[in-house]
Structure formats: C-alpha cells, structure tokens
Design a protein around this motif. Structure first.
Motif, PDB file in Angstrom:
ATOM      1  N   ASP A   1       2.601   1.465  14.543  1.00  9.96           N
ATOM      2  CA  ASP A   1       1.666   0.832  13.615  1.00  9.96           C
ATOM      3  C   ASP A   1       1.732   1.432  12.218  1.00  9.96           C
ATOM      4  O   ASP A   1       1.243   0.823  11.266  1.00  9.96           O
ATOM      5  CB  ASP A   1       0.237   0.953  14.157  1.00  9.96           C
ATOM      6  CG  ASP A   1      -0.425  -0.398  14.270  1.00  9.96           C
ATOM      7  OD1 ASP A   1       0.087  -1.241  15.026  1.00  9.96           O
ATOM      8  OD2 ASP A   1      -1.441  -0.620  13.598  1.00  9.96           O
TER       9      ASP A   1
ATOM     10  N   TYR B   1      -5.711   3.548   7.481  1.00  8.60           N
ATOM     11  CA  TYR B   1      -5.226   3.912   8.811  1.00  8.60           C
ATOM     12  C   TYR B   1      -4.771   5.373   8.854  1.00  8.60           C
ATOM     13  O   TYR B   1      -5.169   6.149   9.740  1.00  8.60           O
ATOM     14  CB  TYR B   1      -4.073   2.988   9.192  1.00  8.60           C
ATOM     15  CG  TYR B   1      -3.431   3.284  10.530  1.00  8.60           C
ATOM     16  CD1 TYR B   1      -4.037   2.862  11.712  1.00  8.60           C
ATOM     17  CD2 TYR B   1      -2.227   3.972  10.614  1.00  8.60           C
ATOM     18  CE1 TYR B   1      -3.459   3.128  12.946  1.00  8.60           C
ATOM     19  CE2 TYR B   1      -1.649   4.240  11.832  1.00  8.60           C
ATOM     20  CZ  TYR B   1      -2.254   3.817  12.995  1.00  8.60           C
ATOM     21  OH  TYR B   1      -1.676   4.089  14.211  1.00  8.60           O
TER      22      TYR B   1
ATOM     23  N   THR C   1      -6.927  -0.333  20.872  1.00  6.72           N
ATOM     24  CA  THR C   1      -6.586  -1.686  21.318  1.00  6.72           C
ATOM     25  C   THR C   1      -7.591  -2.712  20.790  1.00  6.72           C
ATOM     26  O   THR C   1      -7.213  -3.779  20.290  1.00  6.72           O
ATOM     27  CB  THR C   1      -6.544  -1.731  22.851  1.00  6.72           C
ATOM     28  OG1 THR C   1      -5.627  -0.739  23.342  1.00  6.72           O
ATOM     29  CG2 THR C   1      -6.089  -3.104  23.338  1.00  6.72           C
TER      30      THR C   1
ATOM     31  N   SER D   1      -7.079  -3.259  17.146  1.00  9.65           N
ATOM     32  CA  SER D   1      -5.901  -4.087  16.888  1.00  9.65           C
ATOM     33  C   SER D   1      -6.251  -5.568  16.974  1.00  9.65           C
ATOM     34  O   SER D   1      -5.823  -6.375  16.142  1.00  9.65           O
ATOM     35  CB  SER D   1      -4.793  -3.756  17.892  1.00  9.65           C
ATOM     36  OG  SER D   1      -4.344  -2.427  17.748  1.00  9.65           O
TER      37      SER D   1
ATOM     38  N   CYS E   1      -8.248  -6.529  13.929  1.00  6.77           N
ATOM     39  CA  CYS E   1      -7.401  -6.675  12.742  1.00  6.77           C
ATOM     40  C   CYS E   1      -6.805  -8.072  12.660  1.00  6.77           C
ATOM     41  O   CYS E   1      -6.702  -8.660  11.571  1.00  6.77           O
ATOM     42  CB  CYS E   1      -6.274  -5.635  12.760  1.00  6.77           C
ATOM     43  SG  CYS E   1      -6.794  -3.952  12.359  1.00  6.77           S
TER      44      CYS E   1
ATOM     45  N   ARG F   1      -8.693  -1.299  10.315  1.00  3.26           N
ATOM     46  CA  ARG F   1      -7.577  -0.349  10.298  1.00  3.26           C
ATOM     47  C   ARG F   1      -8.080   1.091  10.390  1.00  3.26           C
ATOM     48  O   ARG F   1      -7.429   1.959  10.982  1.00  3.26           O
ATOM     49  CB  ARG F   1      -6.745  -0.530   9.037  1.00  3.26           C
ATOM     50  CG  ARG F   1      -5.878  -1.761   9.048  1.00  3.26           C
ATOM     51  CD  ARG F   1      -4.660  -1.582   9.928  1.00  3.26           C
ATOM     52  NE  ARG F   1      -3.627  -0.806   9.252  1.00  3.26           N
ATOM     53  CZ  ARG F   1      -2.556  -0.312   9.864  1.00  3.26           C
ATOM     54  NH1 ARG F   1      -2.386  -0.473  11.150  1.00  3.26           N
ATOM     55  NH2 ARG F   1      -1.651   0.358   9.183  1.00  3.26           N
TER      56      ARG F   1
ATOM     57  N   GLN G   1      -8.654   1.693  13.964  1.00  7.50           N
ATOM     58  CA  GLN G   1      -7.355   1.942  14.583  1.00  7.50           C
ATOM     59  C   GLN G   1      -6.917   3.377  14.356  1.00  7.50           C
ATOM     60  O   GLN G   1      -6.409   4.043  15.263  1.00  7.50           O
ATOM     61  CB  GLN G   1      -6.305   1.000  13.990  1.00  7.50           C
ATOM     62  CG  GLN G   1      -6.044  -0.269  14.755  1.00  7.50           C
ATOM     63  CD  GLN G   1      -4.785  -0.949  14.261  1.00  7.50           C
ATOM     64  OE1 GLN G   1      -4.539  -1.058  13.060  1.00  7.50           O
ATOM     65  NE2 GLN G   1      -3.957  -1.400  15.168  1.00  7.50           N
TER      66      GLN G   1
ATOM     67  N   PHE H   1      -0.477  -7.301  14.605  1.00  7.36           N
ATOM     68  CA  PHE H   1      -1.538  -6.580  15.299  1.00  7.36           C
ATOM     69  C   PHE H   1      -1.696  -7.039  16.747  1.00  7.36           C
ATOM     70  O   PHE H   1      -1.977  -6.227  17.638  1.00  7.36           O
ATOM     71  CB  PHE H   1      -2.861  -6.767  14.545  1.00  7.36           C
ATOM     72  CG  PHE H   1      -2.810  -6.296  13.120  1.00  7.36           C
ATOM     73  CD1 PHE H   1      -2.782  -4.951  12.821  1.00  7.36           C
ATOM     74  CD2 PHE H   1      -2.764  -7.212  12.069  1.00  7.36           C
ATOM     75  CE1 PHE H   1      -2.731  -4.510  11.510  1.00  7.36           C
ATOM     76  CE2 PHE H   1      -2.715  -6.780  10.756  1.00  7.36           C
ATOM     77  CZ  PHE H   1      -2.688  -5.426  10.471  1.00  7.36           C
TER      78      PHE H   1
ATOM     79  N   ASN I   1       0.114  -5.327  19.780  1.00  5.76           N
ATOM     80  CA  ASN I   1      -0.402  -4.114  20.409  1.00  5.76           C
ATOM     81  C   ASN I   1      -1.231  -4.399  21.660  1.00  5.76           C
ATOM     82  O   ASN I   1      -1.389  -3.521  22.518  1.00  5.76           O
ATOM     83  CB  ASN I   1      -1.284  -3.335  19.427  1.00  5.76           C
ATOM     84  CG  ASN I   1      -0.512  -2.779  18.249  1.00  5.76           C
ATOM     85  OD1 ASN I   1       0.665  -2.506  18.347  1.00  5.76           O
ATOM     86  ND2 ASN I   1      -1.201  -2.607  17.123  1.00  5.76           N
TER      87      ASN I   1
END
Length: 472
Positions: free
Chosen positions: A40, A69, A101, A104, A107, A120, A123, A182, A185
C-alpha cells in the motif's frame, strides 16, 4: 554454526487441539498482512492522477493521501510492543489487521479528498501495528536454529510488495478504476483474518505496566514529524518551513526520547536493547542499506520513464526482477549461512549493491542496454544477502522478553531509512538537472558501501554462540 538447538521460551507452547501448527499459522497471517501493508505504500502512487481527476484536485494537492498513511504508520509503530504485552500478540495482530482491512474498504468508498485522507490515516494505524507484532510472533514461533528457513517466507512481502505495487496499481487503474487499488486489499485481509481467528496462537507478554504517555508522544510524534518532513522535502525543498520546522521538531523529540526512556520506570520502548552488541551492529548496517535500496527503487523507474520513454506499467515490470533476486537470495542464505557466516554474506551484499548502483549511474549517463534488466535481479540478490543474513543475526541473542522492543526498534529504523533514502534520491534528481539520476545512483552506491563497511563489525562468533546456547 548449525546446532541442535532445543526450542526455548521463544516458541509457543504446543496446542494438541490446534489443527494447524503455530509456525504455519504465524507465517500465513504475517506474510499476508505485511504484504498488503507494504504494497500500500507504493500501489497508491500510480493511482494519484486518477484520484486527482476524480476529486477535481491538482496533483500537488494529493500528497496528503500518502503522507497521512506514512505518518500514521510511523506514529503507531512504537506502541505495538506495549499493546502486545497488554492484550497479547494474537489480539493485537488481528485487531490491527481488521482495522487495516476495514479502512481499505472505506478508502474505496471515499467521495472527497478529506474523507480519503482520513481513511488512509486509519490504514496507517493498522499497518504501523502489524509489522512489529507480526515480526515478534515469527521470532517467537521459530526457535533460533529454524529462523533462517523462515526467512524465505519473511522476505516475500519485503521483496515482492514494493515492486508489485506499481505494476498492479497501473493495471487496476487502466482496466477498472482507482477504487480497486484499495479493494484489492479486501480478499487478502478477510482471508488472513479468518485464517488467523481459526489458527493463530497467542504469545502473551509479562503483563503491561502503566502506559508511558510521554514516551509515546516523544517516539510517535518524533518519528511521525521526521517522516512528514522527509516525504515533503524533495518537492518543497529542505529550506522550506514546511520541511525544516517538522524535521527539527521531530529530531528534538527523538533526542529527548533517549534519556527519558532510559530513566523511565516503565519505558514504552526499552532502548537498552541496543546494548546487545549483535543487535546493534546489524542495525547499523541495515539502516544505510535500507536507505540505499529504497533510493534506487525510487530512482530506477523514474529514470526509465524520463530517460528511456517507458510508460509507468512497463517501468514497473522492468523493476520487478529485483523482487525475484531478493527471493533467490533468501534461498542462498539458508544454505551458505553456516559455512560462510553472516558477516561475509552481509559484506558481499553491500559491496555488490554498490557496484550495481555504479553501473546504473553509467547507464543513466546515456548508455542504456539490455543489461539494465538483469542488473535489477542482481541488485535484489545483493540486498537480499544483506537483509536476510542481517535480520537473522540481529535476533539470535535477543531473549523472548525483549523481542517486542527489538522488533519495534528495527521497524522504526526501517521507516526512517526508507523515507530518508527516497527523500535524498528525490532531492538529488531535482537538484542535478540532466545529471540528477547519475548523481543519485552514485550517492546510493556510496551509501551501500557504508553498509558494507559497517557489516565488518558483525561478529560471526557471537552468532555461533547464540546458536549453541539460545536465549530464553
């Protein structure tokens, strides 16, 4: 160097009712989780132009998507050890994976840049917790004598994920939309969660003392501020207040962190772990090698696009042989480690990486050839030799009770090394005009040579002693 080491306190207690061994369970969850977390950091870069068009934002305004992130990841790495001691490694790892998860999926549903940046950050929190606790579980699941065999699995995310990110991201954006960068994931995260809930063992700590609030502010805030500055330095310039202020503030926080943690009754990170001579010397070599490696990975695809006219997808494919080289090296290390020793393997890897970076500098000077492709494979082999042998040697003399501190320190320096390598490479390209790539590759060669020289201090004797008398 090989010995018939008996399992020690590093190994999970056997569970006769468990249908999958602790080693398989930890490998499966750690590799899958670490893979998506590392990927990522690179896969989103390819989607930035599409994100800009979707949200009506200029490319220069999209930096928060990646910076959020990386900064959140950096801020929460230091707290992973305390959480593992307080709640156990199993609960901490699965919660971090669940958070990553879910974030993701969020996002992919973002309808504004502000919402995407917030998701983010979530994440990043999950990703920051995943790497240290996952590495702790790996080291405690495998006794010292078996860790080299586990390296071939541990190296998979480190080797493949950064190189696969741009290739997969480019394909998903071109064939579908940015949302899939995204969404990709989700299946990995969900399967890893289900597998972990069914099989993952717990490695409880000694019990968490009172939370070191000031230590968290100093470590998390300092690391986040420094990474924030490094990620913005190539574009803004090192003299910019947006770079200089967070860089100086973050550095001051990290400097103050050292005496505070050494005096604290219950430190968040027990920095006395660096008193372990083998751990300290291997980290001193891994730090510059990590910076040089990520610097080259930043320079190479840009050189292919700017200098040779490759598109993003083709440049990603041309970079991918590096991942295959690292995986090949992990196989070689497990066979040569006992006969050759980690010091020679690390020195060879650092010197070889320096030579290849020098060759890339000559190619960037106007003489490209087909040798560029195998050169990336060889670079991966050399870096893999140093990483695999160095990371294995680093923990040979670390007892189970100190493993969380050791993995936290390693992941903190890994984040700093990666950010510094990319920032330095990006600055050199922008400052060097037409010769920027050549200067950048030569600088990375010099940094690799530093890693090679520092590896000379790694003691093969201490590694042999650690194998003969594994700590508990």
């Amino acid at each position: 160097m090989r010995s018939a080491a008996r399992p020690t306190g590093n190994v999970a207690a056997p569970d006769s009712g468990r249908r999958v061994s602790a080693k398989v369970a930890v490998c499966g969850v750690f590799v899958a989780a670490n893979f998506v977390a590392i990927m990522d950091t690179t896969i989103v870069n390819v989607a930035l132009p599409a994100l800009g068009r979707g949200f009506g934002v200029e490319a220069s305004g999209l930096s928060s998507v990646n910076v959020g992130y990386l900064v959140a990841m950096a801020a929460f790495i230091p707290v992973s050890g305390w959480l593992s001691s307080r709640f156990g490694t199993r609960r901490t790892a699965l919660t971090a994976l669940l958070l990553f998860t879910v974030a993701s999926g969020l996002c992919a549903t973002a309808d504004s840049l502000a919402a995407l940046t917030g998701y983010r950050v979530l994440q990043g929190v999950g990703g920051g917790l995943l790497a240290p606790v996952g590495m702790t579980m790996m080291l405690r699941a495998f006794p010292v004598a078996e860790r080299l065999r586990a390296q071939k699995y541990v190296m998979l995310p480190t080797a493949v994920a950064p190189a696969l990110g741009p290739v997969l991201g480019g394909w998903l954006v071109d064939s579908a939309s940015w949302h899939w960068v995204f969404l990709v994931n989700l299946p990995v995260g969900v399967l890893a969660l289900l597998f972990g809930l069914w099989t993952l063992p717990d490695f409880p700590g000694a019990g968490a003392p009172r939370f070191d609030v000031l230590g968290f502010v100093l470590a998390g805030g300092g690391l986040a501020a420094v990474l924030f500055a490094l990620t913005r330095a190539p574009d803004r310039g090192w003299e910019s207040g947006h770079v200089l202020v967070p860089l100086l503030c973050g550095t001051m926080l990290l400097v103050v962190l050292v005496p505070w943690e050494l005096r604290a009754e219950h430190p968040l990170i027990d920095l006395r772990i660096v008193e372990d001579q083998l751990f300290r010397t291997t980290q001193m070599s891994l730090l510059p090698m990590g910076a040089a490696f990520l610097g080259v990975l930043y320079l190479y695809p840009q050189f292919l696009q700017d200098g040779l006219g490759f598109d993003a997808f083709r440049s990603g494919l041309a970079t991918f042989p590096e991942a295959l080289g690292m995986l090949a090296a992990s196989q070689v290390v497990s066979r040569l480690h006992d006969r050759v020793g980690p010091r020679r393997l690390m020195v060879t890897g650092g010197a070889g990486a320096a030579v290849i970076a020098v060759y890339l500098a000559t190619a960037a000077d106007g003489s490209p050839s087909l040798a560029l492709y195998p050169s990336m494979f060889l670079l991966g082999c050399c870096v893999g030799l140093l990483f695999a042998s160095g990371q294995n040697a680093a923990f040979v003399t670390v007892p189970a009770s100190r493993m969380s501190d050791a993995t936290t320190v390693l992941n903190m320096q890994r984040q700093l090394a990666a950010a510094f390598g990319v920032a330095l490479a990006g600055t050199l390209v922008r400052a060097g005009s037409g010769a920027g790539y050549r200067v950048g590759f030569l600088t990375m060669a010099a940094v690799s040579l530093c890693a090679c020289l520092l590896a000379l201090r790694v003691s093969d004797r201490r590694v042999r002693e650690g194998y003969a008398s594994p700590v508990s």
